[in-house]
Design a protein around this motif. Structure first.
Motif, PDB file in Angstrom:
ATOM      1  N   GLY A 252     -76.045 133.153  47.183  1.00 49.90           N
ATOM      2  CA  GLY A 252     -75.131 133.252  48.307  1.00 49.90           C
ATOM      3  C   GLY A 252     -75.847 133.670  49.576  1.00 49.90           C
ATOM      4  N   GLY A 277     -70.541 134.081  48.399  1.00 49.17           N
ATOM      5  CA  GLY A 277     -71.051 133.594  47.129  1.00 49.17           C
ATOM      6  C   GLY A 277     -71.240 132.097  47.131  1.00 49.17           C
ATOM      7  N   THR A 282     -65.805 133.077  45.473  1.00 47.21           N
ATOM      8  CA  THR A 282     -66.670 134.199  45.111  1.00 47.21           C
ATOM      9  C   THR A 282     -67.061 135.055  46.316  1.00 47.21           C
ATOM     10  OG1 THR A 282     -68.644 132.792  45.258  1.00 47.21           O
ATOM     11  CG2 THR A 282     -67.603 133.019  43.086  1.00 47.21           C
ATOM     12  N   SER A 313     -65.208 136.244  42.172  1.00 40.65           N
ATOM     13  CA  SER A 313     -66.433 136.949  42.546  1.00 40.65           C
ATOM     14  C   SER A 313     -66.841 137.931  41.457  1.00 40.65           C
ATOM     15  CB  SER A 313     -66.243 137.698  43.865  1.00 40.65           C
ATOM     16  OG  SER A 313     -65.309 138.748  43.698  1.00 40.65           O
TER      17      SER A 313
END
Length: 366
Positions: A252, A277, A282, A313
């Motif tokens: 990420g 992410g 996420t 996440s």
């Protein structure tokens, strides 16, 4: 743990780290200077744990010993270095002495700006997170916490770095850099060595750059200051982590924006920060407000933060929810110019009150 500046710094004194405010100059001649410095930090803390008894401890809180130096290269350029090590002040006889490196770098500065190489705190820590909570014992969470929730090695964020920081021009300053994690940067966890030479193959149990390819992250930031107001933005693509998973996947990116205003002995700061992410749903967002006031004999400070974590996440999975209301409070009292004590409290809004706690401690810098 990094230390904040005390009331004198908030009032506009030179921005020197508290750990080096009492540094002793051991050599200063012909354009060359060498200082040694350090601190002893001890704290009693009480921290709640999920599904278990709270942790109570009288322990070290980041005691360090350091050296820094500089020398004049020419009329415009100064070369410099800094090196710090940590030790356990609470168990000095049973510890390994200066057993952990903290930061170490070498560089050059002048009218062109500042260029350095080595290990130090990430730019997003210094420019985005620290104005909100860079406290004595308890900080609030941030995008680095979200990264760590995925079990990534957080030490990669600080080491093997190159950075250039511009001079301030009309209130504007920028910084660019890279974090390099080379092909050989891994630790083999198997007993497959002969006379200290690795003979086995890398596998999923080995830590470091498992993918076997060089990985270099890129980070950049800009800051604008006018009077007592400043605003900063930082981006880090975290690509050094690609080499630290078996499949080499991206983890990420980090983004952050912080604005702060200082008037007399009061500083107020606001922050918007994101760990983005790589997979869908996420992301984790952090929105915070913090303030610090120097009351003459120390500081009183506090911060509130709302954390919004998307359902998929690692952060939401690890902490059992997708939103949290965090806050902390603290006060310091200056016993002398080199010594102060403090009390802090933190609440993280986790299941079972995990991470909530209080601490009282003392700091002596030399």
């Amino acid at each position: 743990m990094k230390k904040t500046l005390l009331a004198t710094a908030i009032a506009g004194a030179a921005a020197l780290a508290a750990t080096s405010a009492s540094a002793a100059t051991v050599y200063n001649q012909d354009g060359t200077k060498l200082d040694i410095y350090g601190n002893v930090q001890l704290a009693y803390s009480y921290v709640d744990k999920l599904g278990g008894d709270p942790d109570s401890d009288l322990g070290d809180n980041g005691s360090t010993f350091g050296a820094k130096g500089e020398h004049k290269i020419n009329d415009d350029i100064v070369g410099y270095f800094k090196a710090e090590w940590e030790y356990d002040a609470d168990e000095a006889k049973g510890s390994g002495g200066l057993d952990t490196g903290d930061q170490a770098y070498v560089g050059a500065k002048g009218s062109f700006g500042d260029a350095r190489i080595g290990s130090w705190d990430p730019l997003i820590d210094d420019w985005i997170q620290d104005p909100i909570t860079n406290n004595e014992f308890f900080d609030l969470s941030d995008s680095g916490t979200a990264l760590a929730a995925g079990d990534d090695d957080s030490t990669l964020r600080e080491g093997d770095k190159l950075q250039y920081m511009s001079p301030t021009m009309g209130g504007l300053q920028f910084a660019v850099g890279a974090n390099f994690n080379g092909e050989g940067s891994y630790t083999d966890n198997d007993d497959d060595t002969v006379d200290g030479t690795v003979v086995g193959e890398r596998d999923a149990t080995d830590s470091g750059n498992i993918s076997g390819s060089d990985q270099t992250s890129f980070f950049a930031g800009a800051k604008y200051t006018v009077g007592g107001f400043s605003v900063a933005a930082v981006y880090d693509n975290l690509d050094q982590y690609e080499g630290n998973s078996v499949d080499g996947d991206d983890v990420g990116d980090q983004y952050g924006l912080t604005a702060q205003y200082t008037v007399d002995a009061l500083r107020v700061a606001v922050k918007a920060e994101r760990f983005a992410g790589e997979e869908d749903d996420t992301d984790v967002d952090f929105y915070a407000l913090g303030a610090r006031y120097g009351y003459g004999m120390g500081d009183v400070y506090g911060a509130y933060q709302y954390v919004d974590a998307e359902d998929q996440s690692n952060y939401a999975t690890k902490y059992g929810d997708d939103s949290f209301n965090e806050f902390n409070l603290g006060v310091t009292y200056n016993i002398s110019s080199a010594m102060y004590t403090y009390v802090e409290y933190r609440q993280l809004d986790r299941a079972g009150d995990a991470g909530d706690g209080a601490a009282v401690g003392i700091y002596y810098g030399f």
